[in-house]
Scaffold this motif. Structure first.
Motif, PDB file in Angstrom:
ATOM      1  N   PRO A 211       0.717  -1.273   0.246  1.00 41.75           N
ATOM      2  CA  PRO A 211      -0.220   0.135   0.364  1.00 41.75           C
ATOM      3  C   PRO A 211       0.708   1.387  -0.234  1.00 41.75           C
ATOM      4  CG  PRO A 211      -0.338  -1.227   2.328  1.00 41.75           C
ATOM      5  CD  PRO A 211       0.876  -1.594   1.667  1.00 41.75           C
ATOM      6  N   GLY A 212       2.332   0.871   0.089  1.00 44.64           N
ATOM      7  CA  GLY A 212       2.737   2.594   0.503  1.00 44.64           C
ATOM      8  C   GLY A 212       3.653   2.562  -0.925  1.00 44.64           C
ATOM      9  N   ILE A 213       3.308   1.723  -1.551  1.00 49.99           N
ATOM     10  CA  ILE A 213       4.133   2.570  -3.106  1.00 49.99           C
ATOM     11  C   ILE A 213       3.430   2.572  -4.177  1.00 49.99           C
ATOM     12  CG2 ILE A 213       5.721   1.273  -4.832  1.00 49.99           C
ATOM     13  CD1 ILE A 213       5.620  -1.520  -2.898  1.00 49.99           C
ATOM     14  N   PRO A 214       3.790   3.781  -4.544  1.00 49.52           N
ATOM     15  CA  PRO A 214       2.990   4.258  -5.648  1.00 49.52           C
ATOM     16  C   PRO A 214       2.622   3.507  -6.723  1.00 49.52           C
ATOM     17  CG  PRO A 214       5.113   5.921  -4.945  1.00 49.52           C
ATOM     18  CD  PRO A 214       5.212   4.363  -4.604  1.00 49.52           C
ATOM     19  N   GLY A 215       1.162   3.535  -6.596  1.00 46.64           N
ATOM     20  CA  GLY A 215       0.706   2.713  -7.699  1.00 46.64           C
ATOM     21  C   GLY A 215       0.153   1.696  -7.486  1.00 46.64           C
ATOM     22  N   GLY A 216       0.945   1.517  -6.081  1.00 47.32           N
ATOM     23  CA  GLY A 216       0.640  -0.703  -5.627  1.00 47.32           C
ATOM     24  C   GLY A 216       1.472  -1.346  -5.993  1.00 47.32           C
ATOM     25  N   HIS A 217       2.140  -1.358  -6.425  1.00 49.88           N
ATOM     26  CA  HIS A 217       3.609  -2.166  -7.245  1.00 49.88           C
ATOM     27  C   HIS A 217       4.337  -1.348  -7.644  1.00 49.88           C
ATOM     28  CE1 HIS A 217       1.598  -2.919 -10.915  1.00 49.88           C
ATOM     29  NE2 HIS A 217       0.303  -2.830 -10.992  1.00 49.88           N
ATOM     30  N   ILE A 218       5.576  -1.938  -8.555  1.00 55.26           N
ATOM     31  CA  ILE A 218       6.564  -1.472  -8.580  1.00 55.26           C
ATOM     32  C   ILE A 218       7.349  -2.724  -9.035  1.00 55.26           C
ATOM     33  CG2 ILE A 218       8.122  -0.916  -6.792  1.00 55.26           C
ATOM     34  CD1 ILE A 218       9.389   1.008  -8.371  1.00 55.26           C
ATOM     35  N   ALA A 219       7.910  -3.359 -10.189  1.00 50.29           N
ATOM     36  CA  ALA A 219       8.808  -3.991 -11.223  1.00 50.29           C
ATOM     37  C   ALA A 219       9.663  -3.352 -11.788  1.00 50.29           C
ATOM     38  CB  ALA A 219       8.345  -4.848 -11.843  1.00 50.29           C
ATOM     39  N   VAL A 220      11.717  -3.970 -11.127  1.00 46.69           N
ATOM     40  CA  VAL A 220      12.482  -3.713 -11.658  1.00 46.69           C
ATOM     41  C   VAL A 220      13.480  -4.662 -12.363  1.00 46.69           C
ATOM     42  CG1 VAL A 220      14.488  -2.734 -11.101  1.00 46.69           C
ATOM     43  CG2 VAL A 220      12.388  -2.074  -9.605  1.00 46.69           C
ATOM     44  N   LEU A 221      13.603  -4.314 -13.557  1.00 44.41           N
ATOM     45  CA  LEU A 221      14.699  -5.616 -14.168  1.00 44.41           C
ATOM     46  C   LEU A 221      15.706  -4.659 -14.392  1.00 44.41           C
ATOM     47  CD1 LEU A 221      14.900  -8.175 -16.048  1.00 44.41           C
ATOM     48  CD2 LEU A 221      14.296  -6.722 -17.763  1.00 44.41           C
ATOM     49  N   SER A 222      17.011  -5.968 -14.300  1.00 45.52           N
ATOM     50  CA  SER A 222      18.264  -5.905 -14.312  1.00 45.52           C
ATOM     51  C   SER A 222      19.335  -6.588 -14.311  1.00 45.52           C
ATOM     52  CB  SER A 222      18.753  -5.234 -13.238  1.00 45.52           C
ATOM     53  OG  SER A 222      18.955  -5.503 -11.868  1.00 45.52           O
ATOM     54  N   ALA A 223      20.132  -6.413 -15.444  1.00 44.19           N
ATOM     55  CA  ALA A 223      20.915  -7.403 -16.190  1.00 44.19           C
ATOM     56  C   ALA A 223      22.826  -7.561 -14.874  1.00 44.19           C
ATOM     57  CB  ALA A 223      21.643  -7.001 -17.942  1.00 44.19           C
ATOM     58  N   ALA A 224      23.472  -8.974 -15.090  1.00 45.97           N
ATOM     59  CA  ALA A 224      24.263  -8.915 -14.132  1.00 45.97           C
ATOM     60  C   ALA A 224      25.382  -9.480 -14.933  1.00 45.97           C
ATOM     61  CB  ALA A 224      23.519  -9.841 -13.412  1.00 45.97           C
ATOM     62  N   GLY A 225      26.478 -10.023 -14.740  1.00 50.36           N
ATOM     63  CA  GLY A 225      27.516 -10.577 -15.586  1.00 50.36           C
ATOM     64  C   GLY A 225      28.461 -10.779 -14.424  1.00 50.36           C
ATOM     65  N   ARG A 226      29.611 -11.369 -15.010  1.00 48.24           N
ATOM     66  CA  ARG A 226      31.114 -12.354 -14.069  1.00 48.24           C
ATOM     67  C   ARG A 226      32.166 -12.255 -15.278  1.00 48.24           C
ATOM     68  NH1 ARG A 226      30.073 -14.994 -10.633  1.00 48.24           N
ATOM     69  NH2 ARG A 226      30.259 -17.215 -11.431  1.00 48.24           N
ATOM     70  N   TYR A 227      32.954 -12.200 -14.680  1.00 47.40           N
ATOM     71  CA  TYR A 227      34.482 -12.408 -16.165  1.00 47.40           C
ATOM     72  C   TYR A 227      35.504 -12.707 -15.354  1.00 47.40           C
ATOM     73  CZ  TYR A 227      37.734 -12.058 -19.850  1.00 47.40           C
ATOM     74  OH  TYR A 227      39.288 -12.619 -20.659  1.00 47.40           O
ATOM     75  N   THR A 228      36.128 -13.849 -15.515  1.00 49.91           N
ATOM     76  CA  THR A 228      36.733 -13.696 -14.784  1.00 49.91           C
ATOM     77  C   THR A 228      38.431 -14.481 -15.776  1.00 49.91           C
ATOM     78  OG1 THR A 228      36.096 -14.983 -12.878  1.00 49.91           O
ATOM     79  CG2 THR A 228      38.070 -15.220 -12.867  1.00 49.91           C
ATOM     80  N   ASN A 229      39.571 -13.683 -15.355  1.00 52.35           N
ATOM     81  CA  ASN A 229      40.914 -13.932 -15.928  1.00 52.35           C
ATOM     82  C   ASN A 229      41.666 -13.804 -14.992  1.00 52.35           C
ATOM     83  OD1 ASN A 229      42.908 -13.969 -18.138  1.00 52.35           O
ATOM     84  ND2 ASN A 229      42.858 -12.114 -18.211  1.00 52.35           N
ATOM     85  N   GLY A 230      42.391 -15.328 -15.123  1.00 49.89           N
ATOM     86  CA  GLY A 230      43.361 -15.730 -14.500  1.00 49.89           C
ATOM     87  C   GLY A 230      42.913 -15.626 -12.481  1.00 49.89           C
ATOM     88  N   GLU A 231      43.851 -14.686 -12.026  1.00 47.17           N
ATOM     89  CA  GLU A 231      43.316 -14.064 -10.516  1.00 47.17           C
ATOM     90  C   GLU A 231      42.689 -12.362 -10.749  1.00 47.17           C
ATOM     91  OE1 GLU A 231      44.024 -15.746  -8.135  1.00 47.17           O
ATOM     92  OE2 GLU A 231      45.945 -17.060  -8.793  1.00 47.17           O
ATOM     93  N   SER A 232      42.168 -12.612 -12.063  1.00 50.41           N
ATOM     94  CA  SER A 232      41.047 -11.311 -12.085  1.00 50.41           C
ATOM     95  C   SER A 232      39.814 -11.620 -11.781  1.00 50.41           C
ATOM     96  CB  SER A 232      41.535 -10.340 -12.587  1.00 50.41           C
ATOM     97  OG  SER A 232      43.126  -9.794 -12.641  1.00 50.41           O
ATOM     98  N   THR A 233      38.723 -10.743 -11.118  1.00 51.38           N
ATOM     99  CA  THR A 233      37.377 -11.149 -11.587  1.00 51.38           C
ATOM    100  C   THR A 233      36.784  -9.586 -11.468  1.00 51.38           C
ATOM    101  OG1 THR A 233      38.038 -13.417 -10.140  1.00 51.38           O
ATOM    102  CG2 THR A 233      35.714 -11.784 -10.680  1.00 51.38           C
ATOM    103  N   ILE A 234      36.014  -9.709 -13.023  1.00 52.81           N
ATOM    104  CA  ILE A 234      35.204  -8.445 -12.899  1.00 52.81           C
ATOM    105  C   ILE A 234      33.457  -8.534 -12.801  1.00 52.81           C
ATOM    106  CG2 ILE A 234      34.402  -6.504 -14.306  1.00 52.81           C
ATOM    107  CD1 ILE A 234      36.908  -6.507 -15.552  1.00 52.81           C
ATOM    108  N   SER A 235      32.607  -8.313 -11.789  1.00 55.68           N
ATOM    109  CA  SER A 235      31.044  -8.336 -11.557  1.00 55.68           C
ATOM    110  C   SER A 235      30.626  -7.216 -11.459  1.00 55.68           C
ATOM    111  CB  SER A 235      31.417  -9.211 -10.604  1.00 55.68           C
ATOM    112  OG  SER A 235      31.436  -9.065  -9.160  1.00 55.68           O
ATOM    113  N   GLY A 236      29.518  -7.312 -12.461  1.00 57.59           N
ATOM    114  CA  GLY A 236      28.440  -5.676 -12.485  1.00 57.59           C
ATOM    115  C   GLY A 236      26.816  -6.355 -12.236  1.00 57.59           C
ATOM    116  N   SER A 237      25.755  -5.485 -12.042  1.00 63.14           N
ATOM    117  CA  SER A 237      24.878  -5.286 -11.890  1.00 63.14           C
ATOM    118  C   SER A 237      24.002  -3.827 -12.901  1.00 63.14           C
ATOM    119  CB  SER A 237      24.108  -6.183 -11.406  1.00 63.14           C
ATOM    120  OG  SER A 237      24.770  -5.161  -9.933  1.00 63.14           O
ATOM    121  N   LEU A 238      23.331  -4.243 -13.476  1.00 67.47           N
ATOM    122  CA  LEU A 238      23.166  -2.773 -14.375  1.00 67.47           C
ATOM    123  C   LEU A 238      21.348  -2.693 -13.991  1.00 67.47           C
ATOM    124  CD1 LEU A 238      23.919   0.219 -15.196  1.00 67.47           C
ATOM    125  CD2 LEU A 238      23.880  -1.541 -17.612  1.00 67.47           C
ATOM    126  N   GLY A 239      20.911  -1.485 -14.088  1.00 71.24           N
ATOM    127  CA  GLY A 239      19.248  -1.594 -13.684  1.00 71.24           C
ATOM    128  C   GLY A 239      18.794  -0.297 -14.090  1.00 71.24           C
TER     129      GLY A 239
END
Length: 334
Positions: A211-239
């Protein structure tokens, strides 16, 4: 007598079947049978399960210091191979000050040499404030988790999570604070797929109703990924709500470095943090430190006092802009 020279005939040319073209049959030199050769089966590396999106940034976040304030004493006591308890005393001006009793039970269902289920753990204080978690591996691929929190004799939080781990992907479903009467709650679905041995991609869909959300409901979509190269790791999420990026580098056996960037588009703010961890096994010493774009500097030192079963922890955090300083020291027994 004349010399006799033994002349041997040159070796015959290799048979075309001994080095077949990709996709053609290859002869077994022992049995003489033929089998098909697939170029993909010989060159491709086997893909593995990528884990869950919940642990997407775990490699980087593990080296960040966990600061505390005041004095802390923790006593761990093992009652059996499956059950142990803990007593924690915090003396500070924060809300966590006081005494807490904790208990952990590990079941007899052995999944691997380091994993056994079910796992029940929780802690409670004299006022009845309770935090509890139940984790169970129902099968080789399905795992469930239930987390609850009780504050001032009321259920303030409840979260149920189920993970399905395929050979190369993981699907997760989380339901938080469900309330059938008021029609409120949070539903989150995760999917993470291994594309290559180094790359995993996925997405997250969060749906909230109340009841406290404008419009009664909300949906959020985001993308995520992870890249590993030897001893290095890059991870991220974007929405639409922002982005979360992490980079982790293991520079040596003693040094690890991590960088984190969090951007909140709704609040119109962002924060960047650099952290590092130094391990000195010969000295039984671990040091973690961090500094962020808000000019907050934090560090935690952990030292094992061998041969005694004691560990000493020293924490410090300083904010230059707010002129705040917090110091903490702790002793862990057991």
């Amino acid at each position: 007598m004349g010399n006799v020279l033994a002349a041997s005939a040159p070796p015959p040319p290799p048979s075309p079947l001994s080095s077949p073209l990709p996709g053609f049959a290859k002869q077994d030199p022992v049995t003489g049978t033929y089998s098909a050769v697939s170029p993909a089966s010989e060159s491709e590396e086997k893909l593995e399960n990528p884990g869950t999106i919940e642990d997407l940034h775990k490699t980087c976040k593990d080296i960040f210091p966990v600061n505390f304030e005041g004095a802390k004493l923790m006593v761990n006591k093992g009652l059996s191979n499956h059950f142990h308890v803990s007593h924690t005393i915090n003396m500070s001006s924060g809300p966590q000050s006081g005494y807490r009793f904790g208990a952990t039970y590990v079941g007899t269902k052995q999944i691997s040499p380091t994993e056994a289920y079910p796992v029940l753990l929780g802690d409670i204080d004299p006022s009845g404030n309770l935090n509890s978690n139940v984790i169970h591996q129902f099968s080789q691929r399905i795992r469930g988790k239930l987390a609850t929190q009780v504050q001032q004799n009321k259920f303030t939080a409840a979260q149920m999570t189920s993970d399905y781990r395929g050979d190369t992907y993981t699907v997760s479903l989380t339901l938080g604070n469900p309330d059938i009467i008021s029609g409120s709650g949070v539903l989150v679905t995760h999917y993470l797929q291994s594309i290559t041995p180094s790359l995993a991609l996925g997405g997250e869909l969060a749906y909230q109703r109340g009841p406290g959300i404008p419009g009664g409901h909300i949906a959020v979509l985001s993308a995520a990924g992870r890249y590993t190269n030897g001893e290095s790791t890059i991870s991220g999420s974007l929405g639409l709500a922002g982005c979360h990026l992490c980079f982790h580098q293991k520079a040596s056996q003693q040094l690890q470095v991590g960088v984190e960037l969090e951007v909140n588009s709704r609040m119109q703010e962002s924060i960047a943090t650099i952290a590092y961890q130094i391990d000195l096994p010969k000295a039984d010493l671990v040091f973690r430190g961090s500094v962020d774009s808000n000019w907050t500097v934090g560090a935690v030192l952990e030292k094992k006092l061998q041969p005694l079963p004691f560990s000493f922890a020293l924490s410090g955090m300083l904010n230059h802009n707010k002129h705040q300083f917090r110091l903490g020291c702790g002793l862990i027994i057991g």
